[in-house]
Design an enzyme around this catalytic site. Structure first.
Site, short mmCIF file in Angstrom:
data_model
loop_
_atom_site.label_atom_id
_atom_site.label_comp_id
_atom_site.label_asym_id
_atom_site.label_seq_id
_atom_site.Cartn_x
_atom_site.Cartn_y
_atom_site.Cartn_z
N LYS A 112 28.38 14.33 -31.24
CA LYS A 112 28.65 15.24 -30.12
C LYS A 112 29.62 16.34 -30.52
O LYS A 112 29.48 17.48 -30.11
CB LYS A 112 29.22 14.49 -28.92
CG LYS A 112 28.17 13.74 -28.11
CD LYS A 112 28.78 13.29 -26.79
CE LYS A 112 27.83 12.40 -26.00
NZ LYS A 112 28.47 11.84 -24.80
N LYS A 193 14.12 7.88 -28.99
CA LYS A 193 14.17 7.30 -27.65
C LYS A 193 14.20 8.40 -26.59
O LYS A 193 14.82 9.44 -26.81
CB LYS A 193 15.46 6.46 -27.56
CG LYS A 193 15.42 5.39 -26.52
CD LYS A 193 16.68 4.54 -26.62
CE LYS A 193 17.24 4.26 -25.24
NZ LYS A 193 18.50 3.52 -25.24
N LYS A 196 18.09 11.45 -21.63
CA LYS A 196 18.42 12.29 -20.48
C LYS A 196 18.87 13.68 -20.88
O LYS A 196 18.75 14.62 -20.14
CB LYS A 196 19.61 11.66 -19.74
CG LYS A 196 19.19 10.78 -18.61
CD LYS A 196 20.32 10.46 -17.65
CE LYS A 196 21.60 9.98 -18.30
NZ LYS A 196 22.71 9.83 -17.38
#
Ligand code: TRP
Length: 328
Positions: A112, A193, A196
């Site tokens: 991140k 995967k 969101k």
């Protein structure tokens, strides 16, 4: 006494069928066997900039989706993290027993922070806040996806370190994931995967997507160069579509093989699309009823906060006592 389950979801991005099949649907099933707390972690969301209006709206939307999916507020607690100040308080107390090196190792922080121009200190602290969420309620079971196992491991390390410095205080949260459901992959890229926070248009089916959009996204899903379903040679895209169908339909593997073998991909996608639409429809209807105005959701959130606050406050009180932080 029932063991306590705690999980957290950030009120950012759009809740999708991967969240539903991998987590939410399981939570609905297990909520009568455990004492469950589902935490909407807005303090985690703000570790990267969020539009204030949208953030508030997302918290209510997420709570509405929990309820529409079958979380029963008489049985489970839905709690907005920021409404129970003990989360932030315990996070600070735990920050003081957490070595920098442990946080520097976190792969999610590395990923991140590499994507940000300026990295807030909150992003670095993120896993300590998560440890606080868990340890605050002495939760024994923490169902999370694999992407969170390193954070859960850290929560255990922090608990252990605290216990050895100040005496037995925290219950060790289980790192095992006893509640895994279907693992849904991205429709545009079935090797990652469903996420969101992914950007691409064809990546996910959100729980609130209108039926036509759901059908369209599924029709465009990545498959492989086979002409039709072959369970021996199929690629990950086809396997993913079948897994989505199977999880929603509740079919056995034999039923799946008998029904889908030899079916052309166009027809497969149509059937998967209709299955998803038909299963999301009642959830979307309930969502619209529940969120017609704020009052019901807000009441559930208020009740949730009120119910868990005594547990949270007594943990903070105990931790303060152990550490010698001043209390009356
Ligand atoms: N970090 C988790 C995620 O992004 C969310 C989370 C916050 C959480 N606090 C938690 C999950 C406590 C489980 C328990 O998925």
């Amino acid at each position: 006494m029932k063991s306590r389950v705690l999980s957290g979801v950030q009120p950012s991005g759009n809740l999708h069928i991967g969240n539903y099949l991998g987590a939410l649907a399981n939570w609905v099933k297990i909520q009568y066997d455990y004492e469950s707390i589902f935490c909407i972690v807005d303090l985690h969301a703000i570790t990267v900039y969020q539009n204030p209006e949208e953030l508030r709206a997302k918290v209510r939307e997420l709570a509405g989706l929990f309820l529409a999916s079958g979380i029963d507020p008489k049985q489970s607690r839905i709690v907005v993290q920021s409404t129970v100040p003990a989360h932030a308080e315990l996070a600070w107390l735990l920050t003081c027993v957490t070595p920098m090196g442990w946080l520097e190792r976190m792969t999610q922080f590395k990923a991140k922070s590499a994507a940000q121009e300026s990295v807030g200190a909150g992003l670095f602290q993120y896993p300590v806040l998560m440890a606080a969420d868990i340890l605050l309620y002495q939760a024994g079971i923490v169902p999370v996806g694999e992407d969170q196992t390193q954070h859960l491991e850290l929560a255990r390390d922090i608990a252990q370190r605290f216990n050895s410095l100040y005496g037995e205080t925290f219950v060790m949260p289980a790192t095992s994931l006893p509640l895994v459901g279907a693992r849904v992959m991205g429709l545009d890229d079935p090797t990652t995967k469903m996420s969101k926070s992914a950007q691409g248009a064809g990546h996910l089916v959100a729980l609130l997507d209108p039926p036509d959009r759901i059908r369209k996204t599924i029709m465009r899903a990545t498959t492989d160069s086979n002409p039709a379903v072959d369970f021996e040679t199929m690629g990950p895209g086809v396997a993913n579509l079948l897994a989505i169908f199977q999880a929603f339909a509740g079919w056995s593997s034999d039923q799946m093989r008998a029904h889908f073998t030899g079916l052309r991909y166009g027809d497969l996608k149509k059937q998967v699309g209709e299955m998803v639409v038909s299963k999301l429809d009642p959830i979307q209807q309930r969502f619209r009823e529940i969120t017609a105005d704020h009052s019901y959701v807000d009441q559930v959130l208020r009740d949730g906060a009120e119910a868990v606050a005594p547990i949270a406050n007594s943990t903070v009180q105990l931790v303060k006592q152990r550490m010698g932080v001043f209390t009356w």
